[in-house]
Design an enzyme around this catalytic site. Structure first.
Site, PDB file in Angstrom:
ATOM      1  N   ARG A  55       6.182  -7.690  -1.851  1.00  0.00           N
ATOM      2  CA  ARG A  55       7.592  -7.425  -1.568  1.00  0.00           C
ATOM      3  C   ARG A  55       7.794  -6.394  -0.458  1.00  0.00           C
ATOM      4  NH1 ARG A  55       5.721  -8.060  -5.847  1.00  0.00           N
ATOM      5  NH2 ARG A  55       6.438  -9.550  -7.388  1.00  0.00           N
ATOM      6  N   THR A  56       7.124  -5.259  -0.604  1.00  0.00           N
ATOM      7  CA  THR A  56       7.407  -4.152   0.304  1.00  0.00           C
ATOM      8  C   THR A  56       6.972  -4.484   1.727  1.00  0.00           C
ATOM      9  OG1 THR A  56       6.958  -2.726  -1.598  1.00  0.00           O
ATOM     10  CG2 THR A  56       7.182  -1.650   0.543  1.00  0.00           C
ATOM     11  N   LYS A  83     -14.631   0.299   8.624  1.00  0.00           N
ATOM     12  CA  LYS A  83     -15.896   0.793   9.205  1.00  0.00           C
ATOM     13  C   LYS A  83     -16.075   2.280   8.935  1.00  0.00           C
ATOM     14  CE  LYS A  83     -15.104  -2.213  13.171  1.00  0.00           C
ATOM     15  NZ  LYS A  83     -14.715  -2.122  14.580  1.00  0.00           N
ATOM     16  N   ARG A 105       1.481   2.309   2.973  1.00  0.00           N
ATOM     17  CA  ARG A 105       1.154   2.257   1.533  1.00  0.00           C
ATOM     18  C   ARG A 105      -0.293   2.672   1.398  1.00  0.00           C
ATOM     19  NH1 ARG A 105       2.577  -2.265  -2.859  1.00  0.00           N
ATOM     20  NH2 ARG A 105       4.559  -1.190  -2.540  1.00  0.00           N
ATOM     21  N   HIS A 133       7.788   6.052  -4.342  1.00  0.00           N
ATOM     22  CA  HIS A 133       8.098   4.791  -3.657  1.00  0.00           C
ATOM     23  C   HIS A 133       9.604   4.833  -3.350  1.00  0.00           C
ATOM     24  CE1 HIS A 133       7.871   0.757  -2.380  1.00  0.00           C
ATOM     25  NE2 HIS A 133       7.355   0.168  -3.443  1.00  0.00           N
TER      26      HIS A 133
HETATM   27  N1   CP Z   1       7.697  -3.329  -6.013  1.00  0.00           N
HETATM   28  C1   CP Z   1       6.673  -3.359  -5.137  1.00  0.00           C
HETATM   29  O1   CP Z   1       6.330  -2.345  -4.528  1.00  0.00           O
HETATM   30  O2   CP Z   1       6.089  -4.579  -5.004  1.00  0.00           O
HETATM   31  P1   CP Z   1       4.888  -4.922  -4.015  1.00  0.00           P
HETATM   32  O3   CP Z   1       3.655  -4.229  -4.543  1.00  0.00           O
HETATM   33  O4   CP Z   1       4.755  -6.416  -4.040  1.00  0.00           O
HETATM   34  O5   CP Z   1       5.229  -4.388  -2.662  1.00  0.00           O
END
Ligand code: CP
Length: 343
Positions: A55-56, A83, A105, A133
């Site tokens: 999603r993100t 590496k 992320r 998040h």
């Molecule tokens: N909610 C969320 O962060 O989903 P993803 O891990 O798919 O990005």
């Protein structure tokens, strides 16, 4: 708004409300046949995901593309991280290419904060370990506000694996900032240490007893189920999956009881869902579920965050200037904008 978005605590209530208002404009755009606007033309956004995401990552990419930014996706596999290149060298290498924003992320809590010390560009936290998040919390707030209006005084219950959840940490901050009353529920083994002090400071409630919360005097407006993060668990946090579901899952029976009390109750889940563990399929697919609304809001909210960080002004008149007279088609760039698309 500050240069970076690392924590939900970076945002004042006014800033959250500004972002949500911009997201509403972006959501209107999302419903149009041609979704592209020139707002971030010439800007470059790198999505660097050291952990998996559906999603993100895709919503940040779509958000950037719809705003005409050049967006590039990188992952640990396929980059020089595999590496042995350090996070600092990787971040500074990308920054040296004169990019405007780095969406990160990472599995390490604090990684985004650290990268922000090393680079010149804006850094957006797309989920760092068990820390935060913030764009997830914004899209959850957006989804809730779309359905229930102002969140002042609304009761939101967050249930599940709190220890490992960055979504919970950001949501508590954003929801309380917007005036919601929040109760968090988890088994004792998944209740983060130190939460008592935090709950007193930030004014939210905690409980180990889901049924007592759902059936208590304080009617529930929304229940947010969290994923059991088995990949972050090294020990036995609960005896069996069945026992977890019995104590803390949103089963069909629990949902039925909730709906009897409040037919308008909402069910949220940030995804990905463990169907049959923390949420029954009947609850995930119920009329009360806004799980796909959350996904849809993710694009609009991430467009709004990119706009506020990169477009250089929060001023309404500037936003109008950007769209005024922009109802032209730029065939060469493949860019079509329509007057008022961002308002
Ligand atoms: N909610 C969320 O962060 O989903 P993803 O891990 O798919 O990005």
């Amino acid at each position: 708004m500050t240069k970076h978005l690392i924590s939900s605590a970076d945002l004042t209530r006014t800033e959250v409300e500004d972002i949500l208002a911009t997201a509403a404009s972006m959501h209107d755009l999302q419903r149009r046949e041609v979704k592209k606007v020139p707002t971030l033309r010439g800007r470059t956004v790198i999505n660097f995901f050291f952990e998996d995401s559906t999603r993100t990552r895709s919503s940040f990419e779509i958000a950037g593309k719809w705003m005409s930014a050049d967006t590039i996706n990188l992952s640990a596999k396929g980059s020089s991280t595999s590496k042995g290149e350090s996070l600092r060298d990787t971040a500074q290498t990308i920054d040296a290419m004169a990019v405007d924003a780095l969406v990160i992320r990472h599995s390490a809590s604090g990684a985004c904060h650290q990268v922000a010390q090393w680079v010149r560009c804006s850094v957006i936290n797309a989920g760092d370990g068990m820390h935060e998040h913030p764009t997830q919390a914004l899209l959850d707030a957006y989804t809730l506000r779309t359905r229930v209006g102002d969140l002042d005084g609304k009761h939101v219950v967050i249930v599940g694996d709190l220890t490992h959840s960055r979504v919970f940490r950001s949501n508590v901050i954003t929801l309380t900032t917007l005036g919601a009353r929040v109760t968090v529920v988890a088994p004792p083994t998944l209740m983060p240490s130190g939460i008592e002090a935090w709950s007193e400071t930030d004014g939210f409630a905690t409980s180990w007893d889901l049924d007592a919360v759902l059936e208590g005097e304080d009617a529930v407006d929304a229940v947010m189920m969290l994923r059991v993060q088995r990949e972050r668990m090294s020990g036995g946090y609960f005896p069996t999956a069945r026992e977890y579901t019995v104590g803390y899952g949103l089963t069909r029976e629990r949902l039925d009881r909730l709906v009897t009390r409040n037919p308008d109750v909402l069910v949220l889940h940030p995804g990905p869902m463990n169907r049959g563990l923390e949420i029954a399929p009947e609850a995930a697919d119920s009329p009360q579920s806004v799980v796909l609304d959350q996904v849809s809001a993710g694009v609009a909210v991430r467009m709004a965050v990119l706009y506020h960080l990169l477009a250089g002004s929060d001023d309404e008149s500037d936003r109008a200037d950007e769209t005024d007279g922009a109802d032209e088609t730029d065939g060469a760039a493949g860019t079509v904008t329509t007057e008022g698309a961002l308002r």
